[in-house]
Design a protein around this motif. Structure first.
Motif, mmCIF file in Angstrom:
data_model
loop_
_atom_site.group_PDB
_atom_site.id
_atom_site.type_symbol
_atom_site.label_atom_id
_atom_site.label_comp_id
_atom_site.label_asym_id
_atom_site.label_seq_id
_atom_site.Cartn_x
_atom_site.Cartn_y
_atom_site.Cartn_z
ATOM 1 N N PRO A 125 0.751 -1.203 -0.040
ATOM 2 C CA PRO A 125 -0.196 -0.039 0.151
ATOM 3 C C PRO A 125 0.996 1.160 0.106
ATOM 4 O O PRO A 125 0.429 2.136 -0.684
ATOM 5 C CB PRO A 125 -0.907 -0.091 1.144
ATOM 6 C CG PRO A 125 -0.408 -1.116 1.928
ATOM 7 C CD PRO A 125 0.559 -1.968 1.110
ATOM 8 N N SER A 126 1.973 1.248 0.629
ATOM 9 C CA SER A 126 2.795 2.519 0.894
ATOM 10 C C SER A 126 4.386 2.385 0.068
ATOM 11 O O SER A 126 4.590 3.431 -0.415
ATOM 12 C CB SER A 126 2.846 3.111 2.406
ATOM 13 O OG SER A 126 3.597 1.839 2.913
ATOM 14 N N LYS A 127 4.597 1.012 0.151
ATOM 15 C CA LYS A 127 6.018 1.059 -0.401
ATOM 16 C C LYS A 127 6.046 -0.658 -1.029
ATOM 17 O O LYS A 127 5.326 -1.471 -0.704
ATOM 18 C CB LYS A 127 7.196 0.906 0.660
ATOM 19 C CG LYS A 127 7.130 0.205 1.602
ATOM 20 C CD LYS A 127 8.245 0.251 2.532
ATOM 21 C CE LYS A 127 8.174 -0.686 3.761
ATOM 22 N NZ LYS A 127 9.324 -1.069 4.480
ATOM 23 N N GLN A 128 7.118 -0.792 -1.911
ATOM 24 C CA GLN A 128 7.395 -2.238 -2.157
ATOM 25 C C GLN A 128 7.900 -3.199 -1.230
ATOM 26 O O GLN A 128 8.608 -2.695 -0.569
ATOM 27 C CB GLN A 128 8.144 -2.156 -3.568
ATOM 28 C CG GLN A 128 8.159 -3.336 -4.253
ATOM 29 C CD GLN A 128 9.258 -3.429 -5.490
ATOM 30 O OE1 GLN A 128 9.448 -2.387 -5.865
ATOM 31 N NE2 GLN A 128 9.196 -4.358 -6.201
ATOM 32 N N ARG A 129 7.166 -4.311 -1.400
ATOM 33 C CA ARG A 129 7.624 -5.373 -0.274
ATOM 34 C C ARG A 129 8.464 -6.326 -0.823
ATOM 35 O O ARG A 129 8.253 -6.510 -2.279
ATOM 36 C CB ARG A 129 6.318 -5.999 -0.019
ATOM 37 C CG ARG A 129 5.441 -5.038 1.008
ATOM 38 C CD ARG A 129 4.147 -6.081 1.705
ATOM 39 N NE ARG A 129 3.344 -5.030 2.391
ATOM 40 C CZ ARG A 129 3.435 -4.451 3.610
ATOM 41 N NH1 ARG A 129 4.523 -4.657 4.266
ATOM 42 N NH2 ARG A 129 2.481 -3.672 3.893
ATOM 43 N N GLU A 130 9.410 -6.889 -0.200
ATOM 44 C CA GLU A 130 10.418 -7.809 -0.701
ATOM 45 C C GLU A 130 10.629 -8.838 0.338
ATOM 46 O O GLU A 130 10.496 -8.851 1.502
ATOM 47 C CB GLU A 130 11.753 -6.976 -0.927
ATOM 48 C CG GLU A 130 12.674 -7.764 -1.580
ATOM 49 C CD GLU A 130 13.915 -6.865 -1.981
ATOM 50 O OE1 GLU A 130 15.151 -7.038 -1.251
ATOM 51 O OE2 GLU A 130 13.824 -5.789 -2.548
ATOM 52 N N LEU A 131 10.916 -10.080 -0.343
ATOM 53 C CA LEU A 131 11.458 -11.454 0.419
ATOM 54 C C LEU A 131 12.644 -11.782 -0.410
ATOM 55 O O LEU A 131 12.721 -11.890 -1.598
ATOM 56 C CB LEU A 131 10.241 -12.326 0.340
ATOM 57 C CG LEU A 131 10.589 -13.796 0.754
ATOM 58 C CD1 LEU A 131 10.464 -13.615 2.436
ATOM 59 C CD2 LEU A 131 9.506 -14.826 0.524
ATOM 60 N N ASP A 132 13.770 -12.302 0.547
ATOM 61 C CA ASP A 132 14.916 -12.566 0.054
ATOM 62 C C ASP A 132 15.279 -13.793 0.688
ATOM 63 O O ASP A 132 15.196 -14.233 1.922
ATOM 64 C CB ASP A 132 15.984 -11.562 0.229
ATOM 65 C CG ASP A 132 17.227 -11.704 0.069
ATOM 66 O OD1 ASP A 132 17.524 -12.729 -0.831
ATOM 67 O OD2 ASP A 132 18.119 -11.144 0.232
#
Length: 144
Positions: A125-132
């Protein structure tokens, strides 16, 4: 009317005043507003947890699909639904030059390995989410 009622000016049949009723309604509306906000926050948290669960499943499927590497420094990318993913590999440094203490187990020599990293990104909703996720897999190109 008994003596205590006569002193207070109230009779047993009188109800709540308009002011008391309004105060009770204000307290009730504040409590309902707080309850509504808590329910909305819980719904939002469930949605985020569901997205993270799907991202982890996608990343783990990418790791299992690439259980070994056939070319050095591999780079793949793609999209799945709202997720974008990227798979990278690079060589694990050879521990042959490292010296081990007497009580340390010796590293396996001559086994070519590659780091394998998977990134999964999706819009939030406010920023890009990331999984690593990062693991080590064998390099099959040199073994065959």
């Amino acid at each position: 009317m008994n003596h205590a009622e006569a002193r207070s000016g109230r009779s047993a049949a009188s109800g709540f005043s308009l002011l008391e009723t309004l105060v009770a309604l204000v307290i009730l509306s504040l409590a309902l507003g707080a309850l509504y906000q808590a329910a909305a926050g819980a719904t939002r948290n469930i949605r985020v947890a569901e997205q993270y669960t799907r991202a982890v499943a996608l990343a783990e499927s990418m790791l299992s699909e690439h259980s070994y590497v056939v070319e050095p420094n591999m780079s793949l990318a793609g999209e799945f639904e709202e997720f974008t993913w990227q798979v990278l590999s690079w060589p694990v440094p050879d521990p042959a030059g490292a010296t081990a203490a007497e009580d340390d187990p010796l590293p396996v020599q001559g086994l070519p390995l590659q780091y394998l990293q998977v990134w999964v990104r999706w819009p939030g909703p406010s920023k890009q989410r990331e999984l690593d996720l990062l693991t080590v897999v064998p390099f099959r190109g040199l073994l065959e």
